[in-house]
Design a protein around this motif. Structure first.
Motif, PDB file in Angstrom:
ATOM      1  N   SER A 345      52.289  43.872 109.352  1.00  0.00           N
ATOM      2  CA  SER A 345      52.844  42.835 110.122  1.00  0.00           C
ATOM      3  C   SER A 345      52.465  41.685 109.415  1.00  0.00           C
ATOM      4  O   SER A 345      53.155  40.648 109.059  1.00  0.00           O
ATOM      5  CB  SER A 345      52.578  42.774 111.503  1.00  0.00           C
ATOM      6  N   ASN A 348      54.282  41.418 106.005  1.00  0.00           N
ATOM      7  CA  ASN A 348      55.812  41.080 106.003  1.00  0.00           C
ATOM      8  C   ASN A 348      55.953  39.717 106.668  1.00  0.00           C
ATOM      9  O   ASN A 348      57.057  38.997 106.454  1.00  0.00           O
ATOM     10  CB  ASN A 348      56.566  42.074 107.183  1.00  0.00           C
ATOM     11  N   THR A 349      54.975  39.120 107.034  1.00  0.00           N
ATOM     12  CA  THR A 349      55.109  37.706 107.513  1.00  0.00           C
ATOM     13  C   THR A 349      54.604  36.661 106.515  1.00  0.00           C
ATOM     14  O   THR A 349      55.111  35.893 106.105  1.00  0.00           O
ATOM     15  CB  THR A 349      54.017  37.463 108.722  1.00  0.00           C
TER      16      THR A 349
ATOM     17  N   LYS B  13      64.725  34.670 113.651  1.00  0.00           N
ATOM     18  CA  LYS B  13      63.399  35.106 113.602  1.00  0.00           C
ATOM     19  C   LYS B  13      63.260  36.450 114.224  1.00  0.00           C
ATOM     20  O   LYS B  13      62.660  37.253 113.473  1.00  0.00           O
ATOM     21  CB  LYS B  13      62.411  34.012 114.260  1.00  0.00           C
ATOM     22  N   GLN B  14      63.591  36.559 115.547  1.00  0.00           N
ATOM     23  CA  GLN B  14      63.494  37.761 116.159  1.00  0.00           C
ATOM     24  C   GLN B  14      64.251  38.971 115.440  1.00  0.00           C
ATOM     25  O   GLN B  14      63.745  39.948 115.539  1.00  0.00           O
ATOM     26  CB  GLN B  14      64.196  37.531 117.708  1.00  0.00           C
ATOM     27  N   THR B  17      62.261  39.954 112.530  1.00  0.00           N
ATOM     28  CA  THR B  17      61.205  41.012 112.873  1.00  0.00           C
ATOM     29  C   THR B  17      61.695  42.462 113.382  1.00  0.00           C
ATOM     30  O   THR B  17      61.152  43.403 112.888  1.00  0.00           O
ATOM     31  CB  THR B  17      60.542  40.451 114.380  1.00  0.00           C
ATOM     32  N   HIS B  20      62.575  44.878 110.397  1.00  0.00           N
ATOM     33  CA  HIS B  20      61.359  45.594 109.932  1.00  0.00           C
ATOM     34  C   HIS B  20      61.361  47.158 110.444  1.00  0.00           C
ATOM     35  O   HIS B  20      60.806  47.802 109.985  1.00  0.00           O
ATOM     36  CB  HIS B  20      60.189  44.768 109.797  1.00  0.00           C
ATOM     37  N   TYR B 202      65.123  33.556 106.988  1.00  0.00           N
ATOM     38  CA  TYR B 202      65.318  34.740 108.082  1.00  0.00           C
ATOM     39  C   TYR B 202      66.835  35.576 107.773  1.00  0.00           C
ATOM     40  O   TYR B 202      66.591  36.847 107.774  1.00  0.00           O
ATOM     41  CB  TYR B 202      65.381  34.330 109.394  1.00  0.00           C
TER      42      TYR B 202
END
Lengths: 449, 449
Positions: A345, A348-349, B13-14, B17, B20, B202
């Motif tokens: 995490s 990936n951020t 953004k969601q 995430t 991934h 994103y």
């Protein structure tokens, strides 16, 4: 090669027209052009080095006045041991590479007498923007000619004399070949980069060769695709089962073998359960190589309890921003994580999708890491510094891409090509195919490319 | 699927995430999700068609007031014969396609115990912007899930009710699968396209599905790569050796089988020596299909001398702009050229790099044309209308790209993937490799992928 004083738009338009001819030349014609460029440069050694010496003199004066960095002056110097010879050898190396153009990677029989093939071809017109190093002009001209692309070259002002000298030679050399004269354009007028970046009707791909700042400013100023990367924030996740000596070797190589490179290590994530066991071994090895460790509280206190007070005194406190920083120097951000999920995490951020490594004895965790990390390179028990076209066996490197489309990671000649579909028929029409009365289906028979 | 009322940035953004997680799911988990979507939609048929009827009613009223075109109203209608069934079948068709993720296309042994592989993986987050057709939501959600990409879907306001109904069903269906809930985001808020197009941190790829104007406006408003084409200005060069009946068949199919399609013919270039022989045969066949010919003076006078006065009277005079126009209707621009060189030059200047055809009996000229024309599709003796993912045998089509990088021509699932390099070592470091004392060379042994 055309040493143009015409407008950027005119240069780009001429390059586009030339690209259509260049794209049709056979391998032999493109290789002959590389032979001619090599011979021309070899014969003009003294003139070019004299021009380079003038650039260098100007740059030295500017450096003394603090207007230029010493490292830029150093990059400018074509007379440095081996640099000239490497430049010439590079042209022949590119000539010897497999032709990236004309490769068939798909062949399908759509129906009797109707065959589809997919064939690699040049992209068209490349815009190459680079900073000081004058040898790049020969390198890039070679890559462009080999891959059948026209190119517009825009160099930094510090190396203008060298560029003009080299490009005159290349221009004269190409005169005697089948490569069209306008296929390689050198733009020497100043301050034209914004204009060039507007010319998306003529320019198909921008390849910046220079600092992060250069790449960032180019990416933010154009709609033309840019091949490259602004950041190289590479991370290592040190998992608890990693063998300490191996871990130290890989991390030291990743961080210290060339700290200014984009594939150098910037962030070390350590599993909490290993901060008192494996991390101290790694930290000692790093500090011995003069690496400055910026630690979060957990890793700092663990190291303080294990290292000598002399070594401990060299530890620094990390700030949040350190985990988003590409230091490009002997500074390393260190942070404890609970385990692989937090490591994934974090990377990936905060990472830059360049190259990230897991050090572990567990193949299961390694596969999980490599599948979960969104980066061009995902490595198990090996140094971030392997991210390089030569090391990957590509023979040459156009750059390293962190884009999510086209090419990713170290890009060889293949990244300067696209493909076209050729369909060979015998008067075939579409209206007869389909489902239902009187319609016939496609065969879609895969053939060996 | 998440039916979001949150901000575009939050939705994106969601999605990032979620992407991934989605990227790590095995084939079976992604296929199971498609099965669930199919079952959910099949069960909710009546509700969705009722919602669609409400959209349709609103659109009909708008059309009566001249605010919407009839063709848009027609595209909106999910209840049209076969449309619902096709939508459902499409989901299962996508499920049955070969998994585009996890394919290894390069394997190299860099050194003993150090193996490099290149593995296909999802791109990340797709932004799909489409206009009226509500079935696209199911189609695109299927393609995204199959290829392991998260997707943000933004539909046209005319189909909001249908979108909400379909997306609620898909959302509920995905709840029971391993696909993360945020992987498919439906944005229903209005006027957010400019905001979405800013979110390049994103969003990795934009796929517009709609009119040329939509694509053009999206391309001009974002730095995110856009997969698609604004124009489809396809040309045929009718060379003097082409067999007249074959030429007429191919040209009629190219022009009339679906005039509004991007792969339809817009410009016919005819070798001068054929304007009195082959062209009249072709022209009669076109006029019989109600095609309006806009001719340059040479072709017009040649045709006038050969055709009946009734047919001749239907000929129009071409203006310059006609050779740069995608008519998308039964109008065709016709022009005489001296030979293949002028044809190539015309097409490379006026065409849109979509699909161009040579009609000739000479394989040599055909190869010259296919090598010289800079287009995604270059055809010999076959209709422009073959430019289509289904016809190429890709099973599905994301769109047709005229980009010069990544994917070109009809794009299947492969175009929604990129690759990553995985390097598996045993503590390998770079410092030991190189030329000179104590350094060792790489093996670079190519292995079978």
């Amino acid at each position: 090669m055309s040493l143009t004083s015409s407008s950027p738009a005119e240069a780009a338009k001429q390059a586009k027209t030339a690209s259509h001819v260049l794209a049709t030349l056979p391998t032999s014609a493109r290789n002959d052009a590389l032979t001619a460029i090599h011979a021309g440069l070899a014969a003009a050694r003294d003139d070019i080095l004299a021009a380079n010496a003038r650039d260098l003199e100007g740059a030295r004066v500017a450096a003394e006045h603090g207007q230029l960095s010493q490292s830029l002056v150093s990059r400018l110097d074509l007379g440095k041991k081996g640099k000239w010879e490497d430049m010439l050898k590079g042209i022949l190396d590119v000539r010897e590479l497999e032709d990236p153009v004309g490769k068939v990677d798909l062949r399908t029989l759509l129906d009797d007498g109707l065959e589809l093939t997919r064939v690699s071809c040049p992209i068209g017109v490349l815009l190459i923007i680079f900073e000081a190093r004058p040898e790049v002009i020969a390198n890039i001209a070679s890559l462009a000619v080999k891959s059948g692309n026209a190119a517009i070259l825009k160099g930094g002002k510090e190396s203008t004399e060298s560029f003009i000298a080299i490009s005159k030679v290349i221009s004269a050399a190409l005169e005697k070949t089948k490569v069209p004269n306008n296929a390689i354009q050198l733009v020497t007028t100043r301050d034209v980069i914004p204009q060039l970046l507007e010319l998306d009707q003529y320019i198909d791909l921008v390849v910046p060769r220079g600092s992060n700042e250069l790449v960032r400013s180019i990416k933010s100023g154009t709609k033309i695709p840019v091949l490259g990367h602004a950041d190289g924030l590479c991370s290592v996740f040190l998992e608890q089962s990693a063998e300490p000596k191996t871990a130290a070797d890989v991390i030291v190589d990743s961080k210290t073998s060339y700290p200014a490179a984009c594939n150098s290590l910037e962030t070390l994530l350590v599993q909490e359960s290993a901060i008192e066991t494996t991390l101290p071994v790694v930290a000692e090895a790093l500090i011995a190589k003069e690496v400055v460790l910026r630690c979060d509280p957990k890793t700092k206190s663990a190291l303080a309890s294990r290292l000598s007070s002399e070594l401990s005194s060299k530890l620094q406190d990390a700030k949040d921003v350190d985990y988003d920083t590409e230091f490009l120097s002997l500074t390393l951000a260190v942070k404890a994580v609970s385990g692989i999920d937090e490591a994934i995490s974090h990377i990936n951020t905060h990472g830059s999708k360049h190259t990230d490594v897991i050090l572990t004895s567990s193949s299961e965790l390694a596969e999980q890491f490599m599948s979960s990390i969104d980066a061009a390179g995902v490595y198990w028990n090996s140094s971030t510094r392997f991210a390089d076209g030569m090391r990957y066996g590509f023979g040459t490197e156009v750059g390293i891409s962190t884009n999510m489309i086209h090419s990713r990671g170290p890009v060889g000649l293949e990244g300067l090509t696209i493909y076209k579909y050729k369909l060979r028929g015998q008067g075939h029409v579409t209206a007869v195919y389909g489902e239902g009365d009187g319609k016939k289906p496609f065969k879609h028979q895969k053939l060996d490319p």
